[in-house]
Design a protein around this motif. Structure first.
Motif, PDB file in Angstrom:
ATOM      1  N   ARG A  89      59.475  85.659  32.979  1.00  0.00           N
ATOM      2  CA  ARG A  89      60.222  84.731  33.744  1.00  0.00           C
ATOM      3  C   ARG A  89      60.554  83.602  32.862  1.00  0.00           C
ATOM      4  O   ARG A  89      60.305  83.540  31.684  1.00  0.00           O
ATOM      5  CB  ARG A  89      59.393  84.129  34.960  1.00  0.00           C
ATOM      6  N   GLY A  90      61.476  82.485  33.607  1.00  0.00           N
ATOM      7  CA  GLY A  90      61.739  81.496  32.628  1.00  0.00           C
ATOM      8  C   GLY A  90      62.570  81.511  31.559  1.00  0.00           C
ATOM      9  O   GLY A  90      63.155  82.310  31.291  1.00  0.00           O
TER      10      GLY A  90
ATOM     11  N   LEU B 187      75.208  78.569  30.925  1.00  0.00           N
ATOM     12  CA  LEU B 187      75.598  77.286  32.123  1.00  0.00           C
ATOM     13  C   LEU B 187      74.335  77.356  32.820  1.00  0.00           C
ATOM     14  O   LEU B 187      74.033  75.970  33.119  1.00  0.00           O
ATOM     15  CB  LEU B 187      76.844  77.587  32.705  1.00  0.00           C
ATOM     16  N   ASN B 188      73.742  78.453  33.107  1.00  0.00           N
ATOM     17  CA  ASN B 188      72.428  78.467  34.284  1.00  0.00           C
ATOM     18  C   ASN B 188      71.400  78.285  33.660  1.00  0.00           C
ATOM     19  O   ASN B 188      70.360  78.444  34.687  1.00  0.00           O
ATOM     20  CB  ASN B 188      72.882  79.663  35.051  1.00  0.00           C
ATOM     21  N   ALA B 189      71.108  78.252  32.375  1.00  0.00           N
ATOM     22  CA  ALA B 189      70.037  78.559  31.642  1.00  0.00           C
ATOM     23  C   ALA B 189      68.760  77.352  32.068  1.00  0.00           C
ATOM     24  O   ALA B 189      67.578  77.615  32.295  1.00  0.00           O
ATOM     25  CB  ALA B 189      70.017  78.456  30.160  1.00  0.00           C
ATOM     26  N   ALA B 190      69.671  76.134  32.347  1.00  0.00           N
ATOM     27  CA  ALA B 190      68.618  75.015  32.826  1.00  0.00           C
ATOM     28  C   ALA B 190      67.872  75.345  34.112  1.00  0.00           C
ATOM     29  O   ALA B 190      66.684  75.066  34.401  1.00  0.00           O
ATOM     30  CB  ALA B 190      69.201  73.703  32.796  1.00  0.00           C
ATOM     31  N   VAL B 191      68.765  76.090  34.837  1.00  0.00           N
ATOM     32  CA  VAL B 191      67.871  76.413  36.239  1.00  0.00           C
ATOM     33  C   VAL B 191      66.953  77.476  36.182  1.00  0.00           C
ATOM     34  O   VAL B 191      66.011  77.546  36.674  1.00  0.00           O
ATOM     35  CB  VAL B 191      69.332  77.085  37.256  1.00  0.00           C
TER      36      VAL B 191
ATOM     37  N   ILE C 250      63.370  76.949  37.796  1.00  0.00           N
ATOM     38  CA  ILE C 250      63.832  77.196  38.973  1.00  0.00           C
ATOM     39  C   ILE C 250      63.587  76.273  40.168  1.00  0.00           C
ATOM     40  O   ILE C 250      64.429  75.963  40.841  1.00  0.00           O
ATOM     41  CB  ILE C 250      63.653  78.770  39.458  1.00  0.00           C
ATOM     42  N   TYR C 251      62.427  75.864  40.146  1.00  0.00           N
ATOM     43  CA  TYR C 251      62.021  74.855  41.126  1.00  0.00           C
ATOM     44  C   TYR C 251      61.963  73.432  40.860  1.00  0.00           C
ATOM     45  O   TYR C 251      61.331  72.543  41.518  1.00  0.00           O
ATOM     46  CB  TYR C 251      60.378  75.242  41.611  1.00  0.00           C
TER      47      TYR C 251
ATOM     48  N   ASP D 135      63.443  73.462  51.393  1.00  0.00           N
ATOM     49  CA  ASP D 135      62.414  73.986  50.561  1.00  0.00           C
ATOM     50  C   ASP D 135      62.681  74.690  49.226  1.00  0.00           C
ATOM     51  O   ASP D 135      63.555  75.446  49.292  1.00  0.00           O
ATOM     52  CB  ASP D 135      61.398  74.898  51.070  1.00  0.00           C
ATOM     53  N   VAL D 136      62.360  73.902  48.249  1.00  0.00           N
ATOM     54  CA  VAL D 136      63.307  74.654  46.883  1.00  0.00           C
ATOM     55  C   VAL D 136      62.678  75.932  46.315  1.00  0.00           C
ATOM     56  O   VAL D 136      63.501  76.445  45.475  1.00  0.00           O
ATOM     57  CB  VAL D 136      62.494  73.399  45.625  1.00  0.00           C
ATOM     58  N   HIS D 137      61.576  76.377  46.999  1.00  0.00           N
ATOM     59  CA  HIS D 137      61.388  77.859  46.580  1.00  0.00           C
ATOM     60  C   HIS D 137      62.190  78.734  47.292  1.00  0.00           C
ATOM     61  O   HIS D 137      62.252  80.076  47.048  1.00  0.00           O
ATOM     62  CB  HIS D 137      59.606  78.111  47.242  1.00  0.00           C
TER      63      HIS D 137
END
Length: 564
Positions: free
Chosen positions: A173-174, A217-221, A225-226, A535-537
């Motif tokens: 993950r991550g 571009l999306n790596a920070a997310v 992710i939360y 909810d960010v989850h």
């Protein structure tokens, strides 16, 4: 280009296997069984399954549903209290209340893991193959494995690393997941062919650059992710600019003057496409993107009186109002991306008799009273001269002949807001000319990457790296100015992240980018229509319960995402 027949061999299981699959090198696929195949056929039979499930992944009830109906762009109510109820899964999806038993989540997951597995089978075999194309196909299989993993990371927050087909995958993950996908794409970048050689239906050089741009571009997310905010690292933004620059400078793609041609039946040769799901008729593609939103009483083909829509999702009033706010006193049709009129009856109500060849449904966002071919007892009505009779449509097929096919702005979960006619509809992809049911034989390639997104990603990276508003504005206006088949949208005079988010909505609506965009721009916890959950989850989806149950013999191997 020479055309060849390819038999599909599922070598890992030691049996002959049939599948609808994408073509290779513009080949016509012949899904016939053969007990003896050449080395070349065996190689083709290994790479074909790697692409084979892309049409399934991009169906209306898999990737599209999760990426669009979960957002402020699309909503699918329980139509008339009788249709699209499906045990409330679309209501839950829009309200961010999806559960781990949701069949659309399960189908998307299964398609991804099957595609990863097929990629691993191909990679293993190509490593020892003596076929001249083995190194190219090996690179494509590795790249596609990375692509499927990138979708899994985006949607479920995990990536599968596996080289030995007989061993369990390692789940990461991550940041570790981001680095793995990056390393795989970088490794195959020098080995894949330019788009001009293999076409948009296969992983090509520009596609790899585009996927790298999307990853950075999306790596920070993906790393957090939360998170309450995302750290868009300068190095990542530099890489977005580096790879988008490479695509633009390479000339491997060109912006289309006609916006809706990008999504037309002949779009396989549209130069704006970089990477796409090849859905031409000989590949048994699906026409679901064209039929999903429009009315069950809209019959777009003069040749097929059984081919119609299904009254699926409409756009939300929130998304429509973003167009209204952008254009103020001007109607949104000022923007050629919003609407394309194909039949004069919409502007000339007396023009009711149309040649079959001239009968075409309108495209884009459809509002108000709809006109089309009239049916009686399953057959089209004809004018005295034999032409197709076109008129105001009513919900005859729903046994509601008094209800006009008059699309309203209001759409929600109330009885009125979930009526058959509620919500403006979207006909972005062209209805296939050969689809006799409206559900089958798709001709239009489904876009995965196109050049407009490359410009928009570069614009975003410029804003996030150094607040280069002028550079970002130039990129966005380049895309807007390119749509010269009709009057292009007017040039913008300023650029911010909020304006760029709005512009991405206008350019890419219905293209399965909205959920990812909303999360990256910090919009996904907002409120719209029937959605109030913050909810960010819920940024990622639950791992299907049956997948967790299936891995129960490996304690701790497959852990459910937080919040589910």
């Amino acid at each position: 280009m020479m055309k060849k027949k390819i038999s599909l061999i599922f070598t890992a299981a030691g049996i002959l296997w049939l599948s609808a699959c994408t073509d290779l090198k513009e080949q016509v696929l012949d899904e016939t069984l053969s007990t003896k195949v050449s080395d070349e056929d065996a190689a083709n039979g290994l790479i074909a399954p790697v692409y084979a499930l892309l049409p399934n992944l991009f169906q209306h009830t898999t990737y599209f549903a999760l990426q669009e109906i979960s957002t402020d762009e699309a909503i699918l109510p329980y139509r008339g209290g009788t249709d699209w109820g499906d045990n409330g899964i679309y209501l839950a999806l829009h309200a961010h209340n999806t559960t781990s038993t949701d069949p659309n989540v399960n189908n998307t997951w299964n398609t991804l893991v099957q595609s990863i597995s097929r990629s691993i089978t191909a990679i293993t075999s190509f490593k020892t193959s003596t076929n001249p194309n083995a190194s190219l196909y090996l690179a494509e299989a590795r790249g596609m494995r990375a692509y499927y993993n990138m979708i899994a990371l985006d949607m479920f927050g995990i990536v599968f690393i596996k080289e030995d087909p007989g061993a369990p995958s390692t789940i990461v993950r991550g940041d570790e997941a981001v680095k793995y996908i990056e390393s795989e794409l970088l490794a195959i970048e020098p080995q894949v062919q330019p788009k001009a050689v293999v076409g948009p239906g296969r992983l090509n050089q520009a596609a790899v650059w585009g996927l790298l741009s999307r990853l950075y571009l999306n790596a920070a997310v993906y790393r957090n992710i939360y998170g309450t905010q995302f750290d868009f690292k300068s190095d990542d933004m530099d890489k977005v600019i580096q790879y988008t620059d490479k695509i633009i400078a390479s000339g491997q793609a060109k912006l289309s003057a006609d916006y809706f041609a990008i999504f037309g039946n002949d779009n396989h040769t549209n130069e704006e496409l970089i990477f796409a799901v090849d859905q031409r008729p000989d590949l048994n593609g699906h026409n679901r993107m064209a039929y999903f939103s429009i009315s069950g009483d809209q019959f777009p083909l003069a040749a097929f009186p059984a081919a119609n829509g299904t009254d699926g999702p409409g756009i939300t009033s929130d998304f429509y109002q973003s167009w209204v706010q952008a254009y103020g006193t001007e109607d949104p049709t000022r923007d050629p991306r919003f609407y394309k009129q194909n039949m004069s009856i919409y502007s000339n109500k007396a023009d009711t008799c149309i040649n079959d060849a001239d009968y075409k449904i309108n495209r884009g966002i459809l509002r108000g009273q709809q006109y089309g071919a009239l049916r009686v007892n399953g057959a089209f009505v004809r004018c005295p001269d034999g032409k197709l009779k076109v008129g105001k449509l009513n919900y005859v097929t729903r046994n509601k002949a008094n209800l006009a096919v008059d699309f309203t702005q209001n759409i929600d979960f109330t009885p009125e807001g979930s009526n058959y006619n509620s919500g403006y509809r979207v006909e972005k992809y062209e209805f296939s000319r050969v689809s006799d049911t409206g559900r089958n034989k798709g001709e239009a390639d489904i876009v995965i990457l196109r050049l407009a997104d490359i410009y928009m990603m570069r614009a975003e990276a410029k804003l996030r790296k150094s607040n280069d508003a002028a550079g970002a504005l130039a990129d966005v206006n380049t895309v807007r100015a390119a749509r010269t088949a009709t009057t292009p949208p007017p040039a913008l005079t300023s650029m911010t992240l909020d304006l760029l988010f709005r512009e991405r909505g206008f350019e890419f609506y219905w293209e399965m980018l909205r959920r990812t965009d909303m999360i990256r721009f910090g919009k996904y916890e907002g409120k719209w229509t029937e959605k109030t959950n913050s909810d960010v989850h819920k940024r990622i989806f639950p791992i299907p319960q049956n997948a967790i149950d299936g891995a129960s013999n490996l304690p701790g191997y497959l852990v459910q995402n937080t919040g589910y």
